[in-house]
Design a protein around this motif. Structure first.
Motif, PDB file in Angstrom:
ATOM      1  N   VAL A 119       0.849  -1.182   0.000  1.00 50.45           N
ATOM      2  CA  VAL A 119       0.000   0.000   0.000  1.00 50.45           C
ATOM      3  C   VAL A 119       0.889   1.237   0.000  1.00 50.45           C
ATOM      4  CG1 VAL A 119      -1.765   1.291   1.246  1.00 50.45           C
ATOM      5  CG2 VAL A 119      -1.807  -1.219   1.243  1.00 50.45           C
ATOM      6  N   PHE A 120       0.712   2.085  -1.016  1.00 49.84           N
ATOM      7  CA  PHE A 120       1.508   3.297  -1.113  1.00 49.84           C
ATOM      8  C   PHE A 120       1.005   4.318  -0.098  1.00 49.84           C
ATOM      9  CE2 PHE A 120       2.062   7.520  -3.193  1.00 49.84           C
ATOM     10  CZ  PHE A 120       3.443   7.605  -3.015  1.00 49.84           C
ATOM     11  N   LYS A 121       1.925   4.856   0.709  1.00 53.63           N
ATOM     12  CA  LYS A 121       1.573   5.826   1.741  1.00 53.63           C
ATOM     13  C   LYS A 121       2.341   7.126   1.500  1.00 53.63           C
ATOM     14  CE  LYS A 121       0.739   2.309   5.283  1.00 53.63           C
ATOM     15  NZ  LYS A 121       1.140   1.802   6.625  1.00 53.63           N
ATOM     16  N   PRO A 122       1.755   8.062   0.778  1.00 49.62           N
ATOM     17  CA  PRO A 122       2.441   9.341   0.555  1.00 49.62           C
ATOM     18  C   PRO A 122       2.532  10.144   1.848  1.00 49.62           C
ATOM     19  CG  PRO A 122       0.197   9.459  -0.249  1.00 49.62           C
ATOM     20  CD  PRO A 122       0.416   8.025   0.168  1.00 49.62           C
ATOM     21  N   ILE A 123       3.476  11.074   1.893  1.00 49.68           N
ATOM     22  CA  ILE A 123       3.592  11.957   3.048  1.00 49.68           C
ATOM     23  C   ILE A 123       2.395  12.895   3.040  1.00 49.68           C
ATOM     24  CG2 ILE A 123       5.028  13.667   4.202  1.00 49.68           C
ATOM     25  CD1 ILE A 123       7.419  12.517   2.701  1.00 49.68           C
ATOM     26  N   SER A 124       1.681  12.954   4.132  1.00 50.44           N
ATOM     27  CA  SER A 124       0.468  13.767   4.187  1.00 50.44           C
ATOM     28  C   SER A 124       0.822  15.254   4.218  1.00 50.44           C
ATOM     29  CB  SER A 124      -0.345  13.415   5.441  1.00 50.44           C
ATOM     30  OG  SER A 124       0.403  13.695   6.605  1.00 50.44           O
ATOM     31  N   GLY A 125      -0.096  16.069   3.716  1.00 49.26           N
ATOM     32  CA  GLY A 125       0.072  17.509   3.777  1.00 49.26           C
ATOM     33  C   GLY A 125       1.039  18.046   2.738  1.00 49.26           C
ATOM     34  N   GLU A 126       1.197  19.351   2.731  1.00 49.17           N
ATOM     35  CA  GLU A 126       2.080  20.048   1.809  1.00 49.17           C
ATOM     36  C   GLU A 126       3.255  20.640   2.572  1.00 49.17           C
ATOM     37  OE1 GLU A 126       1.817  20.221  -1.449  1.00 49.17           O
ATOM     38  OE2 GLU A 126      -0.082  19.146  -1.575  1.00 49.17           O
ATOM     39  N   ILE A 127       4.394  20.751   1.898  1.00 48.84           N
ATOM     40  CA  ILE A 127       5.549  21.379   2.514  1.00 48.84           C
ATOM     41  C   ILE A 127       5.205  22.833   2.818  1.00 48.84           C
ATOM     42  CG2 ILE A 127       6.582  21.998   0.292  1.00 48.84           C
ATOM     43  CD1 ILE A 127       9.320  21.434   1.575  1.00 48.84           C
ATOM     44  N   PRO A 128       5.475  23.314   4.034  1.00 51.19           N
ATOM     45  CA  PRO A 128       5.123  24.701   4.376  1.00 51.19           C
ATOM     46  C   PRO A 128       5.877  25.708   3.509  1.00 51.19           C
ATOM     47  CG  PRO A 128       5.586  23.418   6.354  1.00 51.19           C
ATOM     48  CD  PRO A 128       6.016  22.584   5.186  1.00 51.19           C
ATOM     49  N   SER A 129       5.390  26.929   3.512  1.00 46.21           N
ATOM     50  CA  SER A 129       6.017  27.973   2.712  1.00 46.21           C
ATOM     51  C   SER A 129       7.345  28.398   3.337  1.00 46.21           C
ATOM     52  CB  SER A 129       5.097  29.189   2.614  1.00 46.21           C
ATOM     53  OG  SER A 129       5.784  30.284   2.032  1.00 46.21           O
ATOM     54  N   PRO A 130       8.416  28.492   2.535  1.00 41.98           N
ATOM     55  CA  PRO A 130       9.683  29.004   3.067  1.00 41.98           C
ATOM     56  C   PRO A 130       9.623  30.489   3.413  1.00 41.98           C
ATOM     57  CG  PRO A 130       9.844  28.652   0.694  1.00 41.98           C
ATOM     58  CD  PRO A 130       8.527  28.093   1.121  1.00 41.98           C
ATOM     59  N   LEU A 131       8.541  31.168   3.024  1.00 42.97           N
ATOM     60  CA  LEU A 131       8.339  32.554   3.445  1.00 42.97           C
ATOM     61  C   LEU A 131       7.984  32.641   4.925  1.00 42.97           C
ATOM     62  CD1 LEU A 131       6.255  33.955   0.447  1.00 42.97           C
ATOM     63  CD2 LEU A 131       8.525  34.744   1.145  1.00 42.97           C
ATOM     64  N   ASP A 132       7.304  31.605   5.412  1.00 43.91           N
ATOM     65  CA  ASP A 132       6.830  31.632   6.795  1.00 43.91           C
ATOM     66  C   ASP A 132       6.835  30.216   7.368  1.00 43.91           C
ATOM     67  OD1 ASP A 132       5.792  32.560   9.162  1.00 43.91           O
ATOM     68  OD2 ASP A 132       3.705  32.538   8.466  1.00 43.91           O
ATOM     69  N   PRO A 133       8.021  29.673   7.693  1.00 43.36           N
ATOM     70  CA  PRO A 133       8.085  28.315   8.233  1.00 43.36           C
ATOM     71  C   PRO A 133       7.384  28.223   9.581  1.00 43.36           C
ATOM     72  CG  PRO A 133      10.290  29.229   7.829  1.00 43.36           C
ATOM     73  CD  PRO A 133       9.315  30.315   7.594  1.00 43.36           C
ATOM     74  N   PRO A 134       6.840  27.061   9.904  1.00 38.37           N
ATOM     75  CA  PRO A 134       6.154  26.916  11.189  1.00 38.37           C
ATOM     76  C   PRO A 134       7.140  26.966  12.348  1.00 38.37           C
ATOM     77  CG  PRO A 134       6.345  24.798  10.083  1.00 38.37           C
ATOM     78  CD  PRO A 134       6.812  25.824   9.114  1.00 38.37           C
ATOM     79  N   PRO A 135       6.686  27.342  13.539  1.00 45.66           N
ATOM     80  CA  PRO A 135       7.578  27.337  14.707  1.00 45.66           C
ATOM     81  C   PRO A 135       7.921  25.912  15.120  1.00 45.66           C
ATOM     82  CG  PRO A 135       5.324  27.813  15.373  1.00 45.66           C
ATOM     83  CD  PRO A 135       5.334  27.804  13.869  1.00 45.66           C
ATOM     84  N   GLY A 136       8.991  25.784  15.882  1.00 47.68           N
ATOM     85  CA  GLY A 136       9.421  24.459  16.315  1.00 47.68           C
ATOM     86  C   GLY A 136      10.018  23.678  15.170  1.00 47.68           C
ATOM     87  N   CYS A 137       9.784  22.377  15.173  1.00 47.26           N
ATOM     88  CA  CYS A 137      10.244  21.523  14.086  1.00 47.26           C
ATOM     89  C   CYS A 137       9.419  21.823  12.835  1.00 47.26           C
ATOM     90  CB  CYS A 137      10.093  20.055  14.474  1.00 47.26           C
ATOM     91  SG  CYS A 137      10.463  18.900  13.127  1.00 47.26           S
ATOM     92  N   ALA A 138      10.096  22.090  11.721  1.00 44.29           N
ATOM     93  CA  ALA A 138       9.379  22.473  10.499  1.00 44.29           C
ATOM     94  C   ALA A 138       8.499  21.351   9.968  1.00 44.29           C
ATOM     95  CB  ALA A 138      10.382  22.900   9.430  1.00 44.29           C
ATOM     96  N   PHE A 139       8.791  20.105  10.349  1.00 44.39           N
ATOM     97  CA  PHE A 139       8.020  18.976   9.849  1.00 44.39           C
ATOM     98  C   PHE A 139       6.790  18.706  10.705  1.00 44.39           C
ATOM     99  CE2 PHE A 139       7.612  14.218   9.146  1.00 44.39           C
ATOM    100  CZ  PHE A 139       7.167  14.322   7.835  1.00 44.39           C
ATOM    101  N   ASN A 140       6.606  19.427  11.804  1.00 42.79           N
ATOM    102  CA  ASN A 140       5.538  19.077  12.742  1.00 42.79           C
ATOM    103  C   ASN A 140       4.135  19.117  12.148  1.00 42.79           C
ATOM    104  OD1 ASN A 140       3.809  21.490  13.891  1.00 42.79           O
ATOM    105  ND2 ASN A 140       5.882  22.323  13.755  1.00 42.79           N
ATOM    106  N   PRO A 141       3.798  20.004  11.169  1.00 44.80           N
ATOM    107  CA  PRO A 141       2.431  19.950  10.626  1.00 44.80           C
ATOM    108  C   PRO A 141       2.130  18.670   9.855  1.00 44.80           C
ATOM    109  CG  PRO A 141       3.463  22.082  10.164  1.00 44.80           C
ATOM    110  CD  PRO A 141       4.548  21.161  10.624  1.00 44.80           C
ATOM    111  N   ARG A 142       3.142  17.930   9.439  1.00 45.34           N
ATOM    112  CA  ARG A 142       2.940  16.719   8.631  1.00 45.34           C
ATOM    113  C   ARG A 142       3.360  15.460   9.370  1.00 45.34           C
ATOM    114  NH1 ARG A 142       6.115  17.918   3.196  1.00 45.34           N
ATOM    115  NH2 ARG A 142       4.741  16.308   2.357  1.00 45.34           N
ATOM    116  N   CYS A 143       3.901  15.615  10.560  1.00 43.36           N
ATOM    117  CA  CYS A 143       4.480  14.467  11.269  1.00 43.36           C
ATOM    118  C   CYS A 143       3.436  13.758  12.121  1.00 43.36           C
ATOM    119  CB  CYS A 143       5.629  14.941  12.150  1.00 43.36           C
ATOM    120  SG  CYS A 143       6.444  13.605  13.067  1.00 43.36           S
TER     121      CYS A 143
END
Length: 327
Positions: free
Chosen positions: A274-298
């Motif tokens: 079963v193919f499991k793509p990484i969920s969500g989209e890479i955040p914008s480099p204009l405004d990275p999320p706080p903390g670990c940048a991967f946290n919105p998709r992790c």
């Protein structure tokens, strides 16, 4: 193999937006104009050892090519320094060494269509006094065409007379003609057919052995990187999130992003999967999320991940990951 040959120390690069004429006028009149910079590379530190090939992988837009240009000296960092054997590769805004050369992704764009390939190969060495002018330069170009597996008599042809794979061999010959110690390869097989990719990869392996080259190999093809590289650095949103020996990292990645990348690679063994793509989209480099940048998709993200940036810490000899929960 333990000492750093190329040293990248806390390098960062931002790209300010190009304002339109209307935006410039609005700014002069006191209007609000958005001028946030793209954070392409942020606080990256790496060491490449003499004679090794370091792979750099990650999704499109993560900063791989920008980091490659910083290492090659094409682009100047906003912060940090890139050194070759302890000497900065850029000083006063200019590249100071010819010992680092680049092979670009698209051979159809990287070769001047108006120049014969012999002149293309000899242009740099002639400018730096590495080869005499006249027939000596043509003989020099012929030798390098032979080195990359092309007929030496092709020196008088133009780029449009070659296939994509042949053009990439010419681009490699042009880079090697400067007699570099370090080759930065920015997705050099991405635009080629699969069968031609294999030929170019084998050429890189052969040239590395014969010429004692050190290479930074940038690619989104994890299979190519596994075949070619000694170590692998995984990049996400401008930062290195994991780096380690190729076999160990591919066998048991520690960072959730590296694990998700490797799980997405198609496999021919093991029956149906079963193919499991990484969920969500890479955040914008204009405004990275706080903390670990991967946290919105992790899937493992916690409040700690959303609040605190994890350090790139050592988990085993020569193996580091930037995750609070990596062990």
């Amino acid at each position: 193999m333990s000492a750093a040959f190329v040293s990248i120390a806390q390098v960062s690069k931002r790209f300010a937006p190009h304002l339109s004429l209307g935006d410039k006028l609005a700014a002069k009149l006191g209007g609000a104009v958005e001028t946030r910079a793209v954070k392409a590379v942020t606080d990256v530190s790496l060491a490449i050892r003499r004679g090794e090939t370091l792979g750099l992988v990650g999704e499109s837009g993560c900063g791989k090519s920008t980091l490659g240009r910083l290492v090659a000296g094409i682009t100047s960092p906003d912060a940090g320094v890139v050194e070759l054997e302890g000497a900065p590769i850029r000083a006063r805004g200019r590249k100071t060494t010819t010992r680092i050369q680049t092979v670009f992704q698209d051979p159809f764009a990287s070769l001047d269509p108006r120049m014969r390939v012999g002149d293309t190969i000899a242009e740099g060495p002639l400018a730096h006094g590495l080869v005499p002018a006249g027939e000596g330069a043509k003989a020099f170009a012929r030798r390098w065409l032979g080195t990359v597996g092309l007929e030496p008599d092709y020196v008088d042809r133009f780029p449009h007379q070659f296939s994509g794979g042949q053009r990439q061999r010419i681009a490699i010959a042009r880079a090697l003609a400067m007699k570099p110690d370090v080759l930065v390869c920015d997705e050099p097989v991405a635009s080629l057919d699969v069968s031609i990719q294999a030929q170019i990869i084998n050429l890189f392996l052969d040239l590395r052995r014969r010429l004692d080259l050190t290479m930074l190999f940038i690619s989104h093809d994890l299979g190519v990187v596994r075949h070619l590289c000694d170590r692998v650095a995984v990049m996400y949103l401008g930062r290195i999130v994991e780096i380690g020996p190729t076999a160990e990292l591919y066998g048991a990645p520690k960072h959730p992003y590296a694990r998700a990348l490797l799980e997405a690679v198609p496999k021919i063994e093991g029956g149906r999967a079963v193919f499991k793509p990484i969920s969500g989209e890479i955040p914008s480099p204009l405004d990275p999320p706080p903390g670990c940048a991967f946290n919105p998709r992790c899937p493992l993200a916690t409040d700690l991940c959303r609040a605190e940036l994890p350090a790139l810490r050592e988990l085993a000899p020569d193996w580091r990951a930037a995750c609070h929960y990596a062990r």
